[in-house]
Motif scaffolding. Structure first.
Motif, short mmCIF file in Angstrom:
data_model
loop_
_atom_site.label_atom_id
_atom_site.label_comp_id
_atom_site.label_asym_id
_atom_site.label_seq_id
_atom_site.Cartn_x
_atom_site.Cartn_y
_atom_site.Cartn_z
N PRO A 1 0.82 -1.22 0.00
CA PRO A 1 0.00 0.00 0.00
C PRO A 1 0.85 1.26 0.00
CG PRO A 1 0.12 -0.87 2.23
CD PRO A 1 0.91 -1.82 1.35
N VAL A 2 0.42 2.26 -0.76
CA VAL A 2 1.05 3.58 -0.71
C VAL A 2 0.07 4.65 -0.24
CG1 VAL A 2 2.81 3.10 -2.44
CG2 VAL A 2 0.56 3.89 -3.18
N LEU A 3 -1.21 4.33 -0.25
CA LEU A 3 -2.24 5.23 0.26
C LEU A 3 -3.09 4.49 1.28
CD1 LEU A 3 -3.44 6.98 -3.04
CD2 LEU A 3 -1.90 7.87 -1.30
N PRO A 4 -3.71 5.22 2.21
CA PRO A 4 -4.46 4.57 3.29
C PRO A 4 -5.80 3.99 2.84
CG PRO A 4 -4.65 6.94 3.47
CD PRO A 4 -3.69 6.68 2.36
N SER A 5 -5.76 2.80 2.27
CA SER A 5 -6.97 2.13 1.81
C SER A 5 -6.69 0.65 1.63
CB SER A 5 -7.42 2.72 0.47
OG SER A 5 -8.53 2.01 -0.07
N VAL A 6 -7.71 -0.18 1.83
CA VAL A 6 -7.54 -1.60 1.54
C VAL A 6 -7.63 -1.88 0.05
CG1 VAL A 6 -8.39 -2.34 3.79
CG2 VAL A 6 -10.01 -2.07 1.89
N PHE A 7 -8.14 -0.92 -0.72
CA PHE A 7 -8.17 -1.08 -2.17
C PHE A 7 -6.78 -0.88 -2.75
CE2 PHE A 7 -12.58 -0.28 -1.16
CZ PHE A 7 -13.27 -1.10 -2.05
N ARG A 8 -6.48 -1.57 -3.83
CA ARG A 8 -5.15 -1.52 -4.42
C ARG A 8 -5.02 -0.30 -5.34
NH1 ARG A 8 -2.36 -6.18 -3.52
NH2 ARG A 8 -3.57 -8.00 -2.79
N ILE A 9 -5.00 0.87 -4.72
CA ILE A 9 -4.95 2.11 -5.49
C ILE A 9 -3.60 2.25 -6.20
CG2 ILE A 9 -5.13 4.62 -5.38
CD1 ILE A 9 -6.91 4.26 -2.92
N GLY A 10 -2.51 1.95 -5.50
CA GLY A 10 -1.20 2.06 -6.13
C GLY A 10 -1.05 1.13 -7.31
N PHE B 1 -11.48 -1.97 -10.27
CA PHE B 1 -10.85 -1.80 -8.95
C PHE B 1 -11.26 -2.94 -8.02
CE2 PHE B 1 -9.27 2.31 -9.88
CZ PHE B 1 -8.52 2.77 -8.80
N ASP B 2 -12.53 -3.23 -7.99
CA ASP B 2 -13.05 -4.29 -7.11
C ASP B 2 -12.41 -5.63 -7.44
OD1 ASP B 2 -14.91 -5.33 -5.12
OD2 ASP B 2 -16.01 -6.18 -6.81
N ASP B 3 -12.22 -5.89 -8.73
CA ASP B 3 -11.65 -7.17 -9.16
C ASP B 3 -10.18 -7.32 -8.79
OD1 ASP B 3 -14.09 -7.87 -10.23
OD2 ASP B 3 -13.57 -7.30 -12.28
N LEU B 4 -9.50 -6.21 -8.47
CA LEU B 4 -8.09 -6.28 -8.10
C LEU B 4 -7.86 -6.85 -6.72
CD1 LEU B 4 -6.75 -2.83 -9.45
CD2 LEU B 4 -6.74 -5.06 -10.59
N GLY B 5 -8.93 -7.01 -5.95
CA GLY B 5 -8.78 -7.53 -4.60
C GLY B 5 -8.41 -6.45 -3.61
N ARG B 6 -7.94 -6.85 -2.45
CA ARG B 6 -7.68 -5.92 -1.37
C ARG B 6 -6.28 -6.09 -0.81
NH1 ARG B 6 -11.84 -5.29 -3.60
NH2 ARG B 6 -13.92 -4.90 -2.71
N VAL B 7 -5.77 -5.02 -0.23
CA VAL B 7 -4.53 -5.07 0.52
C VAL B 7 -4.84 -5.64 1.91
CG1 VAL B 7 -2.67 -3.66 1.50
CG2 VAL B 7 -3.63 -3.08 -0.72
N ASP B 8 -3.89 -6.36 2.48
CA ASP B 8 -4.04 -6.87 3.84
C ASP B 8 -4.41 -5.72 4.77
OD1 ASP B 8 -3.80 -7.87 6.40
OD2 ASP B 8 -1.87 -8.84 6.05
#
Length: 503
Positions: A27-36, A413-420
């Motif tokens: 993660p590079v931003l505060p989110s469980v989504f894989r924004i980076g 975005f949703d299909d990319l999964g989530r960060v721990d």
């Protein structure tokens, strides 16, 4: 993962992209989504496509020059995850003489309803007025009055009423609720970047002309990847302007077309205009002026509500009739088909309806992504689609249509999964909400967490507005680093014509 995503985007568009070297990770931003990850994939795709186009056009010996070698070695293409993520926050880091900009009008924001939450988008006066009409409030109503009116109604009731009035609103839905929605099912059947050929008969009086790129550089000079490509930018509010801005960073001639009577977000119209020229055309009385620009364009990017330009004679087929070989790029909120196919929308609203805001707030209250990630991702993907269309045009001829929507990007975005979750801060108040020194959102100033260090990614430039501090364009091509050659112009500063005289 990111490298594979870039390759997949190319395959879906029918383009074999070169390898991209990716540095950094989520993660590079505060989110469980894989924004980076998403940011690096979008930036990597357009950068790789630009490198491929540059190489095919002759690269360093000049576009289209007889010495051009189609088998020339591909330059190294790279993208840094931190830089790409910072670019997704570009409007937050942007400064004019050291001052940031407010992005949200006083009535914009989230409101509790009798059964959940509603987001109201009131950044434009006519959208604010539509909200007040829908809530049966006077024109001078404040935030307290809007809040009280929302508390007595359901989210769906308000969403429907505001939409009927021509405004913009979104009820908070869970991910499961959105996936069951007919519009979600409609967009799931389309690619993230839908590229298709336009096969239309020429209109009487329209002359087919060679769609090959012009050669403004000449022999022996180092051309930029998209130099000689003309782009009409008929967009506003982040996604479309970002597409035109990154195309300009790779050397395209981008002419942004606005109108004096059409409202803009003052800071955004500056921040997204690097490298562009700007003219005004009133389509109510000057449609022929736009037709003349189209006849000499390579790409048209438009972000109007689906059908709005077609109703005025500027739909994709109309553009192809005016300019055989055109690449028509259309960006919308929810796609052009389905029950919401003509609905107005913005990034913050799409995050609300598709479950992103619901998940961020654990279902109790809305918490959006820490940046306008759907806007930025769709913008970079639109630019990728434009270059992919140019590549397909060079290989196969014809005119091409590119369709994207914020809602389809959200599904990606949703299909990319989530960060721990243990590795990500998930309170939703990172730099995308507050910026480095706080910005106004929904009438409140949020003081969020620090984002990634960006000092080494910033640059400054003098402009008619003052000294601008901005995030440099992300993505790298060996021998052709992207940059903006000119500062943002004043709105309508230039004549409605192309700067280059060839073609």
């Amino acid at each position: 993962m990111t490298e594979a995503l870039i390759k997949r985007l190319g395959e879906e568009a029918g383009v074999g992209l070169p390898d991209v070297r990716v540095t950094g990770a989520d993660p590079v931003l505060p989110s469980v989504f894989r924004i980076g990850t998403a940011a690096a994939a979008c930036v990597g795709a357009v950068t790789a496509a630009a490198a491929l186009y540059w190489t095919r056009q002759g690269g360093q010996v000049g576009a289209g020059h007889p010495q051009a070698d189609p088998d020339a070695a591909m330059p190294e293409v790279s993208v840094d995850v931190r830089h790409a993520a910072a670019a997704f926050l570009s409007e937050r880091y942007f400064r004019i003489d050291g001052e940031g900009m407010g992005l949200w009008a006083p009535l914009s924001g989230d409101y509790r309803t009798s059964d959940g939450w509603i987001k109201l988008h009131c950044n434009f006066d006519h959208h604010r007025d539509a909200v007040l009409r829908a809530l049966r409030l006077p024109a001078d109503a404040g935030r307290a009055g809007v809040s009280s009116a929302c508390e007595s109604r359901t989210s769906a009731e308000i969403e429907d009423a505001v939409t009927r009035e021509g405004g913009c609103a979104a009820a908070m839905r869970s991910r499961a609720e959105w996936l069951d929605h007919p519009q979600a099912q409609e967009i799931s059947r389309t690619p993230v970047v839908a590229l298709s050929r336009l096969d239309v008969a020429l209109r009487p009086g329209s002359a087919a002309r060679n769609p090959l790129r012009r050669d403004p550089t000449g022999p022996g000079r180092v051309g930029r990847p998209l130099e000689g490509v003309r782009v009409l930018d008929l967009t506003r509010v982040i996604a479309g302007p970002v597409a035109g801005r990154i195309l300009a960073a790779h050397g395209a001639e981008v002419l942004r077309v606005g109108a004096a009577h059409v409202p803009e977000v003052p800071g955004l119209v500056v921040e997204t205009a690097f490298g562009k020229r700007s003219c005004h055309i009133d389509l109510r009385t000057e449609a022929e002026t736009l037709r003349e620009l189209v006849r000499r364009a390579d790409v048209v990017v438009q972000g109007y509500r689906p059908g709005a330009l077609a109703d005025r004679g500027f739909g994709p087929e109309d553009l192809a009739g005016l300019r055989p070989g055109i690449v028509s790029v259309e960006i919308s909120a929810y796609g052009s088909r389905g029950p919401w196919g003509r609905r107005r929308g913005f990034d913050s609203l799409v995050q609300m309806v598709c479950g992103i805001a619901h998940e961020g707030g654990d279902g109790t209250r809305p918490r959006p992504l820490p940046c306008q990630a759907l806007d930025h991702a769709t913008g970079y993907l639109a630019a990728f689609g434009a270059v992919a269309g140019l590549l397909r045009r060079a290989d196969e001829g014809g005119s091409w249509q590119v369709e994207l929507s914020l809602a389809r990007t959200a599904r990606w975005f949703d299909d990319l999964g989530r960060v721990d979750p243990e590795r990500a801060t998930s309170d939703g108040t990172g730099p995308g909400e507050s910026g480095p020194s706080g910005i106004e959102r929904g009438g409140q100033v949020l003081d969020g967490e620090p984002g990634p260090s960006v000092d080494d990614l910033m640059a400054s430039m003098d402009s008619p507005f003052g000294t601008l501090t901005y995030v440099r364009p992300p993505g790298r091509i060996e021998g052709a680093e992207p940059y903006w050659a000119t500062p943002p112009p004043r709105q309508g500063e230039h004549p409605a014509g192309w700067a280059t005289t060839t073609g």
